[in-house]
Design an enzyme around this catalytic site. Structure first.
Site, PDB file in Angstrom:
ATOM      1  N   HIS A  98       0.843  -1.195   0.000  1.00 18.86           N
ATOM      2  CA  HIS A  98       0.000   0.000   0.000  1.00 18.86           C
ATOM      3  C   HIS A  98       0.876   1.241   0.000  1.00 18.86           C
ATOM      4  CE1 HIS A  98      -3.427   2.583   0.815  1.00 18.86           C
ATOM      5  NE2 HIS A  98      -2.642   3.243   1.644  1.00 18.86           N
ATOM      6  N   ASP A 113     -15.557   2.620   7.644  1.00 18.55           N
ATOM      7  CA  ASP A 113     -14.486   3.544   7.275  1.00 18.55           C
ATOM      8  C   ASP A 113     -14.982   4.574   6.264  1.00 18.55           C
ATOM      9  OD1 ASP A 113     -11.666   4.493   6.973  1.00 18.55           O
ATOM     10  OD2 ASP A 113     -12.007   3.765   4.941  1.00 18.55           O
ATOM     11  N   ARG A 130     -15.065  12.748   8.871  1.00 14.20           N
ATOM     12  CA  ARG A 130     -13.820  13.412   9.303  1.00 14.20           C
ATOM     13  C   ARG A 130     -13.460  14.545   8.350  1.00 14.20           C
ATOM     14  NH1 ARG A 130     -10.128   8.674   8.844  1.00 14.20           N
ATOM     15  NH2 ARG A 130      -8.493  10.215   9.166  1.00 14.20           N
ATOM     16  N   SER A 185      -7.822   3.518   9.506  1.00 15.78           N
ATOM     17  CA  SER A 185      -8.558   3.602   8.247  1.00 15.78           C
ATOM     18  C   SER A 185      -7.823   2.832   7.146  1.00 15.78           C
ATOM     19  CB  SER A 185      -8.716   5.079   7.871  1.00 15.78           C
ATOM     20  OG  SER A 185      -9.108   5.243   6.535  1.00 15.78           O
ATOM     21  N   LYS A 193      -8.779  -1.325   5.511  1.00 16.52           N
ATOM     22  CA  LYS A 193      -9.056  -1.629   4.109  1.00 16.52           C
ATOM     23  C   LYS A 193      -8.157  -2.761   3.586  1.00 16.52           C
ATOM     24  CE  LYS A 193      -9.062   2.867   3.357  1.00 16.52           C
ATOM     25  NZ  LYS A 193      -9.538   4.242   3.415  1.00 16.52           N
TER      26      LYS A 193
HETATM   27  N1  URA Z   1      -6.222   7.635   3.617  1.00 18.82           N
HETATM   28  C1  URA Z   1      -7.127   6.796   4.144  1.00 18.82           C
HETATM   29  O1  URA Z   1      -7.453   5.760   3.543  1.00 18.82           O
HETATM   30  N2  URA Z   1      -7.668   7.078   5.325  1.00 18.82           N
HETATM   31  C2  URA Z   1      -7.358   8.189   6.018  1.00 18.82           C
HETATM   32  O2  URA Z   1      -7.889   8.383   7.081  1.00 18.82           O
HETATM   33  C3  URA Z   1      -6.422   9.074   5.457  1.00 18.82           C
HETATM   34  C4  URA Z   1      -5.866   8.763   4.252  1.00 18.82           C
END
Ligand code: URA
Ligand code: CA
Length: 434
Positions: free
Chosen positions: A82, A161, A168, A183, A187
């Site tokens: 990632h 999320d 947010r 977050s 994923k």
């Molecule tokens: N990228 C994400 O996937 N989540 C966040 O909270 C910030 C950046």
């Protein structure tokens, strides 16, 4: 349990229990806890933080809020990579076939997303016929047969999320390390990763501009992963200037092909070897990082990485002959040069500004509805530290419209020259494994 009591608890700096965190995430996902209460909670987390146990619990609660991809029918350790995102970051296109060529199964779920260029899928779609609309069984079969496949995002992954990130965004609570780290990690885990290799970028073109912030985020994610039994490591890499030379969809596919042939930009090649070595090591296909690196260098040298890229493209409907004949990729109508106005050394190429210039050409999406132009983008001819003579080309502009004045102005502003030579920033700042 009452949400108001949990907000108060966090506001006062106390820790939330595992059950309390699951109660909050479940309630928020199913709509029984309203936005205004979760807003207050995220602000309390912003100021009070979360300890390692709470961060791991939050991550798992978000993973469990939706579907989880089961990759157990694929043999071997599934290592996902990632990147926190940068400008002209061509690594995924190179790393997939490269590590697959040495036996690491690559089962990648990828997206399109917003940004200076498209996401991995957009880039790959510049290969005529290539598609990611395959079903789960075909995806698994392709990985077992060829060692690599890419599927589009489908299903209901981490709905908590999605909701929380959107909230947010409008409550000034995006830049909280525990919230960002959970977050991102949720994923990856929902997408089925056994082990995770993180590329955390730092510099002007990155989400984390300072090295200290990048280190804190990297370390937070590595600790979450290792606390929930997913071996995780992070590389902190430089994104003050764009990675490689190409910024654009088809242009980056061409750059990836060059890199797989061993003829790519030095920085992109080095980052792919570094990240790739960790992936090979995490997948237990080598006993040391040095051995892993040797395997990868060999796969480039003996052509097996390039061969793997062809197999991967054709298996998903793509015209693999572009690998030997990149002129078959989409081409822009106008190719123009950005001539240096004076002689000197390049001291700065502000990555996010260059990214915005690529976006003005149409290489990226500003909103989900925007159309991407796969052919257009920028190719840097100079990087930080290089000498430039007046009139020499700094950047080649690939455009589908003739008037690129605005793009040129943006580029002139983002590339600084000076009489004094400077040492380019290091590419790899740190590697974090615990
Ligand atoms: N990228 C994400 O996937 N989540 C966040 O909270 C910030 C950046
Ligand atoms: Ca690039």
């Amino acid at each position: 349990m009452r949400m108001v009591d949990l907000i108060e608890k966090k506001r006062n700096g106390q820790e939330l229990s595992t059950d309390e965190i699951h109660f909050i995430i479940q309630g928020y996902t199913d709509g029984t806890i309203p936005d205004y209460q979760v807003s207050a909670l995220t602000m309390a987390i912003y100021f009070q933080g979360m300890n390692d146990r709470e961060r791991a619990d939050l991550t798992m609660a978000m993973v469990e809020s939706g579907d989880q991809i089961d990759l157990s029918e694929i043999e071997g350790i599934k290592v996902d990579k990632h990147s926190t995102g940068g400008v002209g970051d061509t690594t995924t296109l190179v790393l997939g076939p490269l590590v697959a060529a040495v036996g690491v199964p690559v089962a990648k779920m990828s997206g399109r997303g917003l940004g200076h260029t498209g996401g991995t899928i957009d880039k790959l779609e510049s290969v005529s016929g290539f598609h990611v609309e395959i079903d789960k069984n075909e995806f698994i079969k392709l990985v077992n047969d060829n060692g690599i496949a890419v599927i589009g995002q489908s299903g209901n992954l981490t709905p908590a999320d999605k909701k929380l990130y959107a909230l947010r965004d409008v409550t000034a609570t995006v830049d909280s390390i525990p919230l960002i780290a959970s977050s991102i990690m949720s994923k990856k885990i929902a997408a089925g990763a056994d082990a995770i290799c993180l590329d955390v970028k730092t510099g002007a073109g990155a989400f984390m501009k300072s090295l200290d912030d990048a280190r804190e985020l990297a370390s937070a994610m590595v600790r979450i992963g290792n606390n929930i039994q997913r071996k995780t490591m992070a590389v902190i890499s430089d994104m003050s200037q764009p990675l490689g030379y190409a910024i654009g969809n088809a242009l980056e596919v061409k750059e990836a092909i060059d890199t797989l042939k061993g003829e790519g930009p030095e920085d992109l090649t080095e980052l792919c070897l570094t990240l790739g070595s960790h992936m090979v090591y995490l997948a237990k296909k080598a006993d040391s990082l040095a051995q892993a690196r040797e395997l990868l260098k060999n796969a480039i040298k003996n052509g097996s990485a390039l061969e793997k890229f062809k197999t991967f493209l054709s298996a998903q409907g793509g015209d693999a002959s572009v690998v030997d004949n990149p002129a078959k990729l989409p081409q822009a109508n106008y190719i123009m040069e950005l001539a240096a106005k004076e002689s000197g050394y390049v001291t700065e190429i502000i990555a996010d500004e260059v990214g915005t210039a690529a976006m003005l050409l149409g290489a990226g999406r500003a909103t989900k509805e925007s159309q991407i132009d796969l052919a257009v983008g920028l190719v840097l001819n100079k990087k930080i530290g290089d000498k430039v003579n007046k009139g020499e080309s700094l950047v080649t502009i690939h455009s589908n419209f003739a008037d690129v004045q605005e793009v040129k102005e943006k580029l002139y502003k983002s590339i600084q020259l000076s009489n004094e030579k400077i040492t380019p920033p290091p590419l790899i700042h740190e590697e974090i494994t615990k």
